[in-house]
Design a protein around this motif. Sequence first.
Motif: not given
Length: 373
Positions: A340-355
């Motif tokens: 569950e923590a990994a899922r939450k962290n995923r959203e934060r990271i995807l929002a910042h790292h975009d090709w």
Amino acid sequence: MRIAMIGQRGVPATYGGIERYVEELGSRLAARGHEVTVFVRTNYARERPPTHRGLRLRYLPTVGTKHLDAIVHTALSTASAGGSKFDVIHFQGLGPGLLAPLAQLLASAAIVLTVHGLDHERGKWGWFARQVLRTGCLASARIPDATIANAHWLVDYYAREYGASLHYVPNGIAEVARVEPGTITQDLQVEPGRYILFVARFVPEKGVDLLLTAFSKLSTDLKLLLVGDSTFSNEYADHVRQLAKTDRRVIVAGFVYADALAELFTNAAIFVTASLVEGMPLTLLTAAAYDIPIIASDIPAHREALGSSAIGHLLTPPGDSAAIADAMAATLQNPNKAREAARKNRERILAHHDWDSAALRTEQVYEQALAAK
């Protein structure tokens, strides 16, 4: 703009973060209407298509040894690019960037360099090579018309050490494909969700031996799946393989690509990296995109990517195998909380790292460099 990419092994990317960076960034620049030429080492290319994902590929030979592979190909590529009418020559990494003065001499193009990490700190290099790369680090702050860093910590390092202002352009994360179990059960004989995943080249700075030592202390029936192999660091890779043989739970899979690699990420229980040196590793970002609980060494790149240390994204002191073992045990004891923590962290990271965003920012750097030129 006509853009030359120099310093990478080539594309299509198989192993190597810089190669993936060039493919993902370059293809999006091409989609934006630019003409992007990628210089490819003939010893990296299995096949030789003229184009890939909108990129023009130019093949040149090299000398396939640890110390000459990159620099010889970079020199030949720079000479070739100097004879062409490129608007931008974009070097990848500190070693290839040593040839930036040659590019300035031969071409009127704007010279851009991306710093992917502090290469002089990598354990695979001897003393002399480290001094050369250290010189490359200083040169990268002074010689190019623009220098890009893919992590805030690198921007801060250059400001502190050289008083240099770098352009911050974060790496992106490609769209991930979730693949049902097939290869792992048929070829590797591991069950979905029953293995810990490591993906990297077998070189000293990746800390594969530390991970093996840590795993040997862990009481579990899960497997440790090592995905990677040697690139000129054969002695260290042989040491890793010998260590792996002492534990029946360890599987050395070699390099794995494309859908097979996506399958390994999709079905992993934990992703672990014990690297001692990184810039902003794409494998870590990829693992985060698959919402896998992550355990990573507490170095600037990993700390920047993952944020604070907590179940689901635990940071361990660099070089501390006991701490890695404790972190794996804690994650296995709290699987639901970790996921569950990994899922939450995923959203934060995807929002910042975009090709797409990275391509736009890089295009703006090119335009500024050309205007200054």
